[in-house]
Design a protein around this motif. Structure first.
Motif, mmCIF file in Angstrom:
data_model
loop_
_atom_site.group_PDB
_atom_site.id
_atom_site.type_symbol
_atom_site.label_atom_id
_atom_site.label_comp_id
_atom_site.label_asym_id
_atom_site.label_seq_id
_atom_site.Cartn_x
_atom_site.Cartn_y
_atom_site.Cartn_z
ATOM 1 N N PHE A 252 33.139 53.975 30.249
ATOM 2 C CA PHE A 252 32.216 52.952 30.747
ATOM 3 C C PHE A 252 32.711 52.463 32.107
ATOM 4 O O PHE A 252 33.926 52.426 32.354
ATOM 5 N N THR A 253 31.769 52.028 32.947
ATOM 6 C CA THR A 253 32.143 51.368 34.200
ATOM 7 C C THR A 253 31.396 50.046 34.337
ATOM 8 O O THR A 253 30.252 49.930 33.902
ATOM 9 N N GLY A 254 32.031 49.078 34.947
ATOM 10 C CA GLY A 254 31.391 47.789 35.204
ATOM 11 C C GLY A 254 32.383 46.891 35.910
ATOM 12 O O GLY A 254 33.586 47.142 35.850
ATOM 13 N N THR A 255 31.882 45.861 36.543
ATOM 14 C CA THR A 255 32.778 44.925 37.218
ATOM 15 C C THR A 255 33.742 44.316 36.210
ATOM 16 O O THR A 255 34.948 44.303 36.417
ATOM 17 N N ALA A 256 33.187 43.815 35.101
ATOM 18 C CA ALA A 256 34.043 43.215 34.080
ATOM 19 C C ALA A 256 34.860 44.299 33.377
ATOM 20 O O ALA A 256 36.073 44.187 33.231
ATOM 21 N N ALA A 257 34.197 45.389 32.968
ATOM 22 C CA ALA A 257 34.852 46.443 32.171
ATOM 23 C C ALA A 257 35.721 47.382 33.013
ATOM 24 O O ALA A 257 36.506 48.159 32.457
ATOM 25 N N GLU A 258 35.549 47.329 34.338
ATOM 26 C CA GLU A 258 36.281 48.228 35.260
ATOM 27 C C GLU A 258 36.045 49.682 34.839
ATOM 28 O O GLU A 258 34.887 50.091 34.758
ATOM 29 N N VAL A 259 37.093 50.449 34.550
ATOM 30 C CA VAL A 259 36.853 51.812 34.036
ATOM 31 C C VAL A 259 37.496 51.859 32.655
ATOM 32 O O VAL A 259 38.718 51.880 32.540
ATOM 33 N N THR A 260 36.671 51.791 31.617
ATOM 34 C CA THR A 260 37.197 51.737 30.250
ATOM 35 C C THR A 260 36.883 53.042 29.510
ATOM 36 O O THR A 260 35.715 53.380 29.299
ATOM 37 N N PRO A 261 37.933 53.770 29.120
ATOM 38 C CA PRO A 261 37.712 55.027 28.399
ATOM 39 C C PRO A 261 37.078 54.787 27.020
ATOM 40 O O PRO A 261 37.310 53.747 26.398
ATOM 41 N N ILE A 262 36.282 55.755 26.574
ATOM 42 C CA ILE A 262 35.671 55.704 25.241
ATOM 43 C C ILE A 262 36.352 56.798 24.408
ATOM 44 O O ILE A 262 36.380 57.957 24.811
ATOM 45 N N ARG A 263 36.913 56.400 23.258
ATOM 46 C CA ARG A 263 37.617 57.423 22.479
ATOM 47 C C ARG A 263 36.881 57.826 21.209
ATOM 48 O O ARG A 263 37.223 58.799 20.546
ATOM 49 N N SER A 284 42.791 55.371 37.686
ATOM 50 C CA SER A 284 43.956 55.018 38.476
ATOM 51 C C SER A 284 43.591 54.884 39.966
ATOM 52 O O SER A 284 44.039 53.944 40.641
ATOM 53 N N VAL A 285 42.741 55.784 40.468
ATOM 54 C CA VAL A 285 42.314 55.650 41.863
ATOM 55 C C VAL A 285 41.491 54.372 42.038
ATOM 56 O O VAL A 285 41.667 53.635 43.012
ATOM 57 N N PHE A 286 40.625 54.094 41.055
ATOM 58 C CA PHE A 286 39.810 52.873 41.132
ATOM 59 C C PHE A 286 40.697 51.634 41.268
ATOM 60 O O PHE A 286 40.480 50.778 42.132
ATOM 61 N N PHE A 287 41.738 51.565 40.434
ATOM 62 C CA PHE A 287 42.624 50.391 40.516
ATOM 63 C C PHE A 287 43.393 50.345 41.846
ATOM 64 O O PHE A 287 43.620 49.272 42.396
ATOM 65 N N ASP A 288 43.744 51.500 42.371
ATOM 66 C CA ASP A 288 44.376 51.520 43.703
ATOM 67 C C ASP A 288 43.404 50.987 44.758
ATOM 68 O O ASP A 288 43.794 50.195 45.626
ATOM 69 N N VAL A 289 42.161 51.438 44.663
ATOM 70 C CA VAL A 289 41.154 51.025 45.657
ATOM 71 C C VAL A 289 40.968 49.508 45.622
ATOM 72 O O VAL A 289 41.064 48.833 46.640
#
Ligand code: PPE
Length: 305
Positions: A252-263, A284-289
């Motif tokens: 999932f992606t979202g401002t609140a959820a950021e990049v949350t993997p679905i297992r 990891s790149v998203f968090f660096d950005v």
């Protein structure tokens, strides 16, 4: 409980957090037509940085435009007010919630003369779906509730009332033991989460749902652009829930959820049952950005000085 900050911006003035109140007959409170944004500000080496502020302001004004609400401030004024709200609260990392709502005046469904009021609040907000969710992935269920039909609601807008549908889905997911819901569109294809866009990865290729019945997520756009840098092919096309079940990775992606993997989805393990390689890379790149550690996307950050 929400963690208080000091001041909330309301119609051009800073009000103490505890006094930031409205009249009980505020129109939006009764009928759900208000437009809002969710923005994050991250702590960086150069101070607090607001992620893709211009795009969020643009979407706020587009939401208002779709619903014939006239925001009595310019984009520039709202943008500056967001920056000042972060600044006066002396906060380095926060979630930012601008809201334009129909104020006190007439009741009924045609509040011609009621004012459009605007507020901006900021508060600390950690991982939306938990730290464990970010690191290990979450368990998702398909909702029995359907996402907004394009002729019932205009999903280019981010509107308060839409979140009734989201809350139905979210409550159902939680009460049946899952972390989050994924909603199908009116034709039965996957649309999005209760407050997130969705991506799948199969055989090295990524897919995300087209914009017809979903919010045009700013994180979604960021991830598509970052994926291109890695020459990962991303298509925007409909897919079914069984394709989600047999995908190698999903997130999932979202401002609140950021990049949350679905297992896991509906009791089926997705891929290896843990965040996949591509998901981890993009996360990891998203968090660096967002934390100002990637020169290429420096223009996505507005520093609070
Ligand atoms: N779809 C929906 C329905 C949605 O609410 C969001 C954001 C997204 C997709 C992702 O959009 P973007 O943030 O631009 O990448 N949901 C906001 C509200 C969450 C809340 O619980 O409040 C958010 O993430 O800020």
């Amino acid at each position: 409980m929400i963690q208080k900050t000091e001041k909330i911006w309301m119609d051009g003035r800073f009000i103490d957090w505890d006094n930031a109140n409205v009249h009980i007959l505020t129109h939006t409170l009764h009928y759900g037509l208000g437009v809002f944004e969710g923005i994050r500000c991250y702590d960086t080496k150069k101070g607090p940085a607001i992620f893709r502020l211009d795009e969020h302001i643009e979407r706020l004004f587009n939401s208002a435009h779709i619903f014939l609400m006239e925001i009595p401030f310019s984009k520039k004024e709202i943008k500056e007010a967001v920056i000042r709200t972060v600044k006066v609260n002396k906060i380095r990392e926060c979630y930012i919630r601008p809201l334009a709502y129909i104020g006190y005046g007439a009741m009924g469904l045609y509040p011609k003369e009621n004012p459009v009021n605007v507020s901006i609040a900021v508060w600390p907000w950690g991982a939306y779906l938990g730290d464990d969710g970010l690191n290990k992935g979450i368990r998702v269920r398909t909702s029995s509730f359907i996402r907004n039909h394009v002729n019932a609601n205009m999903t280019r807008g981010k509107v308060c009332g839409y979140y009734v549908n989201s809350q139905l889905a979210k409550k159902e997911a939680i009460t049946s033991g899952y972390d989050e819901a994924v909603l199908l569109d009116t034709e039965g294809y996957v649309s999005e989460g209760s407050g997130e866009n969705i991506f799948i990865v199969r055989k090295g290729k990524m897919k995300t749902t087209p914009l017809t019945s979903i919010l045009e997520g700013i994180t979604r756009d960021s991830i598509i652009r970052i994926a291109h840098d890695f020459r990962i092919k991303v298509t925007e096309e409909r897919f079914t829930r069984d394709e989600l079940y047999i995908s190698d990775e999903a997130f999932f992606t979202g401002t609140a959820a950021e990049v949350t993997p679905i297992r896991e989805v509906d009791g089926r393990v997705v891929g290896a049952g843990k965040p996949g390689e591509i998901t981890k890379k993009l996360q990891s790149v998203f968090f660096d950005v967002v934390k100002g550690k990637n020169k290429k996307y420096e223009s996505w950050l507005t520093y609070v000085k």
